[in-house]
Design an enzyme around this catalytic site. Sequence first.
Site, short mmCIF file in Angstrom:
data_model
loop_
_atom_site.label_atom_id
_atom_site.label_comp_id
_atom_site.label_asym_id
_atom_site.label_seq_id
_atom_site.Cartn_x
_atom_site.Cartn_y
_atom_site.Cartn_z
N MET A 45 -30.78 44.99 64.14
CA MET A 45 -31.86 45.83 63.60
C MET A 45 -33.21 45.16 63.86
SD MET A 45 -30.46 47.87 60.32
CE MET A 45 -30.74 46.60 59.11
N HIS A 99 -33.87 36.33 64.72
CA HIS A 99 -33.99 34.90 64.39
C HIS A 99 -32.88 34.16 65.14
CE1 HIS A 99 -30.61 35.84 61.83
NE2 HIS A 99 -31.33 36.70 61.14
N GLY A 138 -30.07 33.24 64.36
CA GLY A 138 -28.71 33.79 64.20
C GLY A 138 -28.41 34.83 65.27
N HIS A 139 -29.40 35.68 65.56
CA HIS A 139 -29.21 36.68 66.61
C HIS A 139 -29.09 36.02 67.99
CE1 HIS A 139 -31.42 39.12 63.47
NE2 HIS A 139 -30.37 39.88 63.69
N GLY A 154 -22.18 38.72 63.52
CA GLY A 154 -22.20 37.47 62.76
C GLY A 154 -21.31 37.54 61.53
N LYS A 180 -22.09 36.28 58.84
CA LYS A 180 -22.98 36.39 57.67
C LYS A 180 -22.73 37.72 56.95
CE LYS A 180 -27.05 36.60 55.41
NZ LYS A 180 -27.48 37.95 55.67
N ASP A 181 -22.58 38.81 57.73
CA ASP A 181 -22.26 40.12 57.14
C ASP A 181 -20.74 40.30 57.21
OD1 ASP A 181 -24.99 41.31 56.63
OD2 ASP A 181 -25.17 40.79 58.74
N LEU A 221 -29.39 32.22 57.74
CA LEU A 221 -30.52 32.91 58.35
C LEU A 221 -30.35 34.41 58.16
CD1 LEU A 221 -31.05 30.99 61.72
CD2 LEU A 221 -31.99 30.53 59.44
O1 PAF Z 1 -26.01 43.80 61.11
C1 PAF Z 1 -26.91 44.60 61.45
O2 PAF Z 1 -27.97 44.20 61.91
C2 PAF Z 1 -26.67 46.09 61.33
O3 PAF Z 1 -25.93 46.39 60.19
C3 PAF Z 1 -26.02 46.71 62.59
C4 PAF Z 1 -24.64 46.14 62.86
C5 PAF Z 1 -26.92 46.45 63.79
C6 PAF Z 1 -25.87 48.21 62.40
O4 PAF Z 1 -27.09 48.83 62.16
#
Ligand code: PAF
Length: 284
Positions: free
Chosen positions: A30, A34, A36-37, A147, A149-150, A184
């Site tokens: 989204m 940072h 983490g991405h 990640g 993290k989620d 992060l």
């Molecule tokens: O983890 C995220 O950034 C969002 O939930 C995702 C997976 C991009 C879906 O919108």
Amino acid sequence: MQTIRQLVSLRETIATLRGEGARIALVPTMGALHAGHIALIEAAKLVADKVVASIFVNPKQFAPGEDLARYPRREQADARMLADAGCAVLWLPGVEEMYPDGFATSITVSGVSEGLDGAARPGHFDGVATVVAKLFNQVGADVALFGEKDFQQLAVIRRMVADLNLPIEIISVLTQRDDDGLALSSRNIYLAPEDRARAVALPRALGVAARVIGQGGDAVQALATAREALLSGGFDTVDYVELVDAETLAPMPDPARPRRLLAAARIAGTRLIDNIAVEPIATT
Ligand code: PAF
């Protein structure tokens, strides 16, 4: 890096990459990127020839009253980070491209979506599952990376991919943390310096509880102690601190199976989540 905003162009580009025989990885985000991405992009480069990153702030996963309007949007800085990290394509659809007039479909993954954040944020995982299924169909990647993290989101996506026979491999990447242990998150920028300093209570409380439970200690007591540590450490409210099965996310997990400790708590109006593995207790 090619930045694409229209689905028809994305499809052409993917067809060209496929024609060259490329294995394609997708990193959905989204934005407000940072380290983490970037770790996801780096992991993606190890398993694919070309990496497509998407940035889409998905309105369907924000409930009314949540932070959709103020969610950080930093398109140019994000695009630079992705290009520097070696991303081949940035998929940047607008809301009208993703949800054209008349859009009426929603994906619900029951079970894994229901407790924890699913209970605290009703409808959130329907929004996540719906947009992730769309992203998978739009990009047609071989593999997608998310990640840890989620952690609940990861479980929901794995369940959806298995249930709907989606032809994509899901790879998870370890949570990236600041030096003091805070995970992060794009939402960390909401924190004033004094709240950011206090937020370290979250990984600390989880770490202590995971150690106690992993050593066979009283889980109920350890979870209560973690909640108290969050409140005394500066968090205003605690949505949950729960011990669950790492795959099904069912409560009261079997100690011989991998377990996960997850928490969500609010500090100065910002909701933070984190999670940690609890080692299985060896049975003889
Ligand atoms: O983890 C995220 O950034 C969002 O939930 C995702 C997976 C991009 C879906 O919108």
